[in-house]
Enzyme design. Structure first.
Site, PDB file in Angstrom:
ATOM      1  N   PRO A  25       0.557  -1.162  -0.056  1.00  0.00           N
ATOM      2  CA  PRO A  25      -0.003   0.113   0.006  1.00  0.00           C
ATOM      3  C   PRO A  25       0.857   1.375  -0.089  1.00  0.00           C
ATOM      4  O   PRO A  25       1.783   1.269   0.714  1.00  0.00           O
ATOM      5  CB  PRO A  25      -0.677  -0.137   1.354  1.00  0.00           C
ATOM      6  CG  PRO A  25      -0.125  -1.065   2.232  1.00  0.00           C
ATOM      7  CD  PRO A  25       0.452  -1.962   1.139  1.00  0.00           C
ATOM      8  N   CYS A  27       0.476   5.369   0.312  1.00  0.00           N
ATOM      9  CA  CYS A  27      -0.781   6.721   0.091  1.00  0.00           C
ATOM     10  C   CYS A  27      -0.384   7.756  -0.884  1.00  0.00           C
ATOM     11  O   CYS A  27       0.827   7.813  -1.445  1.00  0.00           O
ATOM     12  CB  CYS A  27      -0.350   7.081   1.465  1.00  0.00           C
ATOM     13  SG  CYS A  27      -1.044   6.035   2.890  1.00  0.00           S
ATOM     14  N   TYR A 185       0.023   4.543  14.248  1.00  0.00           N
ATOM     15  CA  TYR A 185      -1.312   4.803  14.000  1.00  0.00           C
ATOM     16  C   TYR A 185      -2.005   4.244  15.188  1.00  0.00           C
ATOM     17  O   TYR A 185      -1.601   3.645  16.121  1.00  0.00           O
ATOM     18  CB  TYR A 185      -1.820   4.329  12.788  1.00  0.00           C
ATOM     19  CG  TYR A 185      -1.144   4.878  11.339  1.00  0.00           C
ATOM     20  CD1 TYR A 185      -0.785   6.143  11.475  1.00  0.00           C
ATOM     21  CD2 TYR A 185      -0.749   4.029  10.401  1.00  0.00           C
ATOM     22  CE1 TYR A 185      -0.219   6.863  10.435  1.00  0.00           C
ATOM     23  CE2 TYR A 185      -0.024   4.645   9.449  1.00  0.00           C
ATOM     24  CZ  TYR A 185       0.142   6.231   9.295  1.00  0.00           C
ATOM     25  OH  TYR A 185       0.818   6.687   8.294  1.00  0.00           O
ATOM     26  N   ARG A 233      -0.864  -5.586   9.788  1.00  0.00           N
ATOM     27  CA  ARG A 233       0.432  -5.252   9.907  1.00  0.00           C
ATOM     28  C   ARG A 233       0.679  -4.686  11.224  1.00  0.00           C
ATOM     29  O   ARG A 233      -0.065  -4.012  11.638  1.00  0.00           O
ATOM     30  CB  ARG A 233       0.415  -4.121   8.735  1.00  0.00           C
ATOM     31  CG  ARG A 233       1.932  -3.476   8.634  1.00  0.00           C
ATOM     32  CD  ARG A 233       1.963  -1.986   8.124  1.00  0.00           C
ATOM     33  NE  ARG A 233       1.728  -2.130   6.677  1.00  0.00           N
ATOM     34  CZ  ARG A 233       2.433  -1.693   5.826  1.00  0.00           C
ATOM     35  NH1 ARG A 233       3.756  -1.308   6.103  1.00  0.00           N
ATOM     36  NH2 ARG A 233       2.041  -1.616   4.317  1.00  0.00           N
TER      37      ARG A 233
END
Length: 367
Positions: A25, A27, A185, A233
């Site tokens: 992934p 961003c 996060y 993850r």
């Protein structure tokens, strides 16, 4: 012909991947109110033709306040779901690559400007900003506006946000959901004692700090079709005294496996700006290897090298089961073709490219 472990098929739960190269992934900060744009079709579309075994959509917020920037992709309402579904519909006219999505909540690392405009924090007084929330009222960076500590109602809203996003992902045609519990996060913020100073059931002990991330996993696993994989993850180590450790990550990985996690992608660091991430040849390979020894499910690691032999060695040497590439594929979108040629393997390419593909790598056409 030499044998390549990297281009050998592998299973994620019930899903079989053609090889062990993943498009990680990345961003793009190009969404409009959470909705994918034409840029995402261009970006993901050309990577879907790379010959990799799996394509991952960038970190996708489960709630508007769970975004990093105002331009992040989201999956929280009918409009954001429709935008993702339209992008996937276009890609799948020309590629049968399985597609994953990484679901996330940024917590205290949210409400920042896009990178090419400096990436500074935007407070709720800014038209594009909002008040962030986190496990504890501790800012990511000294001098920033502190997040508000999440209360029980907030936790329920976030759990439900992850579950609804997983259901929407299924309706949009996603094959794999990955939960982001790394890179500083929200779920990583719960796990690390450096960012979680709670004294209730969601803090203090290791079991307390793992409680909310595991609840989120269980909600997502229940919401996403049982025959499709849910992966996580995770951060293997904070790399700072008093932070999240490898031993704690091993315990978390085992709990995830016990609950039906199909694979674990290993990251490290990024909880605090001051962190120094332990690496080997640019890779957290030894951390991934330790987690691979602790669980029976596949382990994934992001590689920053474009050297075919080094990437092959990560898999062939038993460090990991799959390798995700990000910046390497931006520089070389057909890296798997070149790697297959170098390693004596085969990849699939579109029929439209077959006339030229023989000059690049041994290939098979898509039906």
């Amino acid at each position: 012909m030499p044998y390549s472990r990297l281009f050998e098929p592998v299973r994620l739960g019930s899903l079989e991947l053609a090889n062990r190269v993943l498009v990680g992934p990345m961003c793009q900060y190009s969404a409009d109110d959470g909705c994918m744009s034409d840029w995402h079709l261009i970006h993901l579309g050309h990577l879907a033709l790379s010959g990799a075994g799996l394509l991952a959509i960038e970190t996708t917020a489960v709630l508007p306040e769970g975004r990093m920037t105002h331009a992040d992709v989201g999956l929280w309402n009918d409009r954001t779901q429709a935008a993702i579904a339209l992008t996937l519909e276009s890609i799948r006219r020309w590629s049968d690559i399985p597609i994953a999505i990484e679901l996330s909540h940024a917590g205290r690392k949210g409400s920042v400007q896009v990178p090419w405009k400096g990436g500074a924090q935007l407070t709720s007084r800014h038209a594009l900003g909002w008040q962030t929330k986190a496990p504890s009222a501790l800012p990511y960076r000294f001098g920033q506006n502190a997040p508000e500590a999440l209360d029980r109602a907030d936790l329920q809203r976030i759990r439900e946000g992850f579950a609804r996003a997983a259901r929407r992902a299924s309706r949009a045609g996603i094959d794999v959901v990955q939960i982001h519990a790394a890179h500083g996060y929200l779920l990583h913020q719960f796990l690390s004692p450096l960012s979680n100073h709670r004294s209730d059931a969601y803090g203090s002990s290791l079991d307390g700090r793992m409680r909310f991330p595991l609840e989120v996993f269980e909600q997502v696993r229940s919401a996403f079709p049982a025959n499709l994989p849910v992966t996580v993850r995770l951060c293997a180590a904070d790399g700072i005294d008093g932070g999240w450790t490898l031993d704690q990550a091993l315990s978390f990985a085992k709990e995830l496996e016990r609950r039906g996690c199909a694979a674990i992608q290993v990251s490290s660091g990024e909880l605090l700006p001051s962190q120094v991430v332990p690496v080997v040849l640019g890779e957290p390979a030894w951390l991934a290897r330790e987690i691979r020894r602790a669980v029976a499910i596949p382990v994934v690691m992001t590689s920053q090298t474009g050297d075919y032999r080094q990437v092959e060695a990560l898999v062939a040497g038993g460090n990991v089961d799959l390798v995700a590439l990000t910046g390497t594929l931006l520089r070389e979108p057909r890296w798997p073709w070149q790697a297959a040629r170098s390693l004596g393997a085969r990849v699939q390419v579109p029929l439209q490219y077959l006339a030229l593909a023989d000059t690049l790598a041994p290939v098979s056409g898509l039906d």
